[in-house]
Design an enzyme around this catalytic site. Structure first.
Site, PDB file in Angstrom:
ATOM      1  N   GLU A  87     -10.796  -9.528   2.784  1.00 24.66           N
ATOM      2  CA  GLU A  87      -9.547  -9.215   3.467  1.00 24.66           C
ATOM      3  C   GLU A  87      -9.888  -9.117   4.940  1.00 24.66           C
ATOM      4  O   GLU A  87     -10.751  -8.323   5.331  1.00 24.66           O
ATOM      5  CB  GLU A  87      -8.953  -7.890   2.952  1.00 24.66           C
ATOM      6  N   THR A 116      -7.942   3.286   8.531  1.00 23.44           N
ATOM      7  CA  THR A 116      -9.169   2.476   8.568  1.00 23.44           C
ATOM      8  C   THR A 116      -9.235   1.717   9.891  1.00 23.44           C
ATOM      9  O   THR A 116      -8.386   0.880  10.163  1.00 23.44           O
ATOM     10  CB  THR A 116      -9.156   1.476   7.384  1.00 23.44           C
ATOM     11  N   GLU A 169      -8.403   0.530  -2.754  1.00 25.71           N
ATOM     12  CA  GLU A 169      -9.215   0.519  -1.527  1.00 25.71           C
ATOM     13  C   GLU A 169     -10.188   1.669  -1.628  1.00 25.71           C
ATOM     14  O   GLU A 169      -9.796   2.787  -1.984  1.00 25.71           O
ATOM     15  CB  GLU A 169      -8.325   0.770  -0.317  1.00 25.71           C
ATOM     16  N   ASN A 176       0.845  -1.187   0.000  1.00 23.87           N
ATOM     17  CA  ASN A 176       0.000   0.000   0.000  1.00 23.87           C
ATOM     18  C   ASN A 176       0.890   1.250   0.000  1.00 23.87           C
ATOM     19  O   ASN A 176       1.704   1.428   0.908  1.00 23.87           O
ATOM     20  CB  ASN A 176      -0.900  -0.043   1.251  1.00 23.87           C
ATOM     21  N   ARG A 228      -6.972  12.734   1.500  1.00 27.24           N
ATOM     22  CA  ARG A 228      -5.847  13.150   2.334  1.00 27.24           C
ATOM     23  C   ARG A 228      -4.485  12.659   1.825  1.00 27.24           C
ATOM     24  O   ARG A 228      -3.463  13.203   2.184  1.00 27.24           O
ATOM     25  CB  ARG A 228      -6.065  12.752   3.792  1.00 27.24           C
ATOM     26  N   ARG A 251      -9.338   8.130  -0.628  1.00 23.02           N
ATOM     27  CA  ARG A 251     -10.279   8.502   0.439  1.00 23.02           C
ATOM     28  C   ARG A 251     -11.191   9.631  -0.024  1.00 23.02           C
ATOM     29  O   ARG A 251     -10.831  10.445  -0.862  1.00 23.02           O
ATOM     30  CB  ARG A 251      -9.502   8.955   1.684  1.00 23.02           C
ATOM     31  N   HIS A 259      -5.524   3.768  -1.629  1.00 23.70           N
ATOM     32  CA  HIS A 259      -6.850   4.086  -1.091  1.00 23.70           C
ATOM     33  C   HIS A 259      -7.214   5.519  -1.476  1.00 23.70           C
ATOM     34  O   HIS A 259      -6.583   6.469  -1.024  1.00 23.70           O
ATOM     35  CB  HIS A 259      -6.792   3.929   0.434  1.00 23.70           C
ATOM     36  N   HIS A 294      -3.525  -4.885   7.773  1.00 19.65           N
ATOM     37  CA  HIS A 294      -3.688  -3.737   8.653  1.00 19.65           C
ATOM     38  C   HIS A 294      -2.819  -3.877   9.900  1.00 19.65           C
ATOM     39  O   HIS A 294      -2.976  -4.818  10.669  1.00 19.65           O
ATOM     40  CB  HIS A 294      -5.137  -3.503   9.086  1.00 19.65           C
ATOM     41  N   HIS A 331       1.047   6.124   1.972  1.00 23.28           N
ATOM     42  CA  HIS A 331       1.831   7.036   2.809  1.00 23.28           C
ATOM     43  C   HIS A 331       2.995   7.691   2.085  1.00 23.28           C
ATOM     44  O   HIS A 331       3.602   8.625   2.606  1.00 23.28           O
ATOM     45  CB  HIS A 331       2.230   6.351   4.112  1.00 23.28           C
TER      46      HIS A 331
END
Ligand code: PXP
Length: 237
Positions: free
Chosen positions: A151, A101, A70, A7, A49, A45, A43, A191, A10
């Site tokens: 998942e 999440t 995502e 992922n 963000r 969002r 993801h 996660h 970040h």
């Protein structure tokens, strides 16, 4: 063979700290791909963000492994997903104030809305996975929806305060994996997984893929992204 989905949210978070142009998430995706990542996860969002729409279009163009988007089940996001057409969409819950999440999507209470979203995505040939808590009721609801991929949220295991608590949530996870596999579902997990807690989860029979973001990007800041991805893959083996 257990797959690793990286992922890259970040990387975009770092860019957005200065609302700048670097680091470029697409560049990160290519490095992950070349370093052994089996899929790239991002993801989009509702609050934008980190990942932006333009990132998705670029990723769609350049990613050669599986692109896993995502996303929440909000109409606006579903519309974008249908335009971008990632290989897979992972439906997650979303709350404005959360740091990340925080729990699985409740497939029981959102049954009808998920069904509509699943129908729309499936029509575009996008594979659909549901991010849920390791809970039999949730797994049963996914089966009823006709969705074949889940998942499992590993957050409770990852955030455990001590060994006893970790053992308890590990067992919960293991039981859920077995239950879902017996029902014929493809099972992924993720996660909060990191270089210290991943091996135990990687040993659970029946999990096909782990999705990991934060800890890989954190390590990449210190040792580089290629090494961070390779080290995670090595631990998963
Ligand atoms: N899987 C899902 C469905 C997620 O929402 C996230 C967080 O974006 C992850 C995996 C990765 O979690 P982490 O960043 O804690 O590794």
């Amino acid at each position: 063979m257990l797959n690793l989905g990286v992922n890259i949210d970040h990387v975009a978070t770092l860019r957005e700290v200065r609302h700048g142009i670097e680091p470029e998430p697409a560049f990160a995706a290519l490095i992950c791909q070349a370093s052994g990542a089996d899929s790239i996860v991002a993801h989009l969002r509702e609050d934008r963000r980190h990942i932006k729409e333009r990132d998705l279009y670029i990723l769609k163009e350049i990613v050669r492994v599986k692109l896993n988007l995502e996303m929440s089940i909000a109409q606006e996001i579903v519309r974008i997903a249908c335009k971008v057409k990632p290989d897979q969409a992972t439906l997650v819950p979303e709350r404005r104030q959360e740091l990340t999440t925080e729990g699985g999507l409740d497939a029981v209470s959102n049954f009808n809305s998920i069904k509509q979203v699943f129908y729309k995505l499936d029509k575009q040939a996008i594979m659909v996975s549901l991010f849920i808590d390791p809970d039999k009721k949730q797994i049963d609801a996914v089966r009823k929806l006709g969705i074949r991929m889940i998942e499992l949220h590993t957050g409770r295991y990852a955030d455990a305060k001590n060994k006893k608590e970790q053992d308890k949530y590990f067992e919960e996870l293991e039981t859920a994996v077995k239950y879902a596999r017996d029902k014929g579902l493809h099972v992924f997990a993720g996660h909060g997984l990191n270089y210290y807690n991943v091996s135990r989860v990687a040993k659970i029979e029946g999990i096909e893929e782990l999705n990991i973001g934060y800890s890989i990007v954190c390590r990449a800041v210190l040792v580089g992204l290629e090494r961070a991805v390779r080290e995670m893959k090595a631990l998963m083996r």
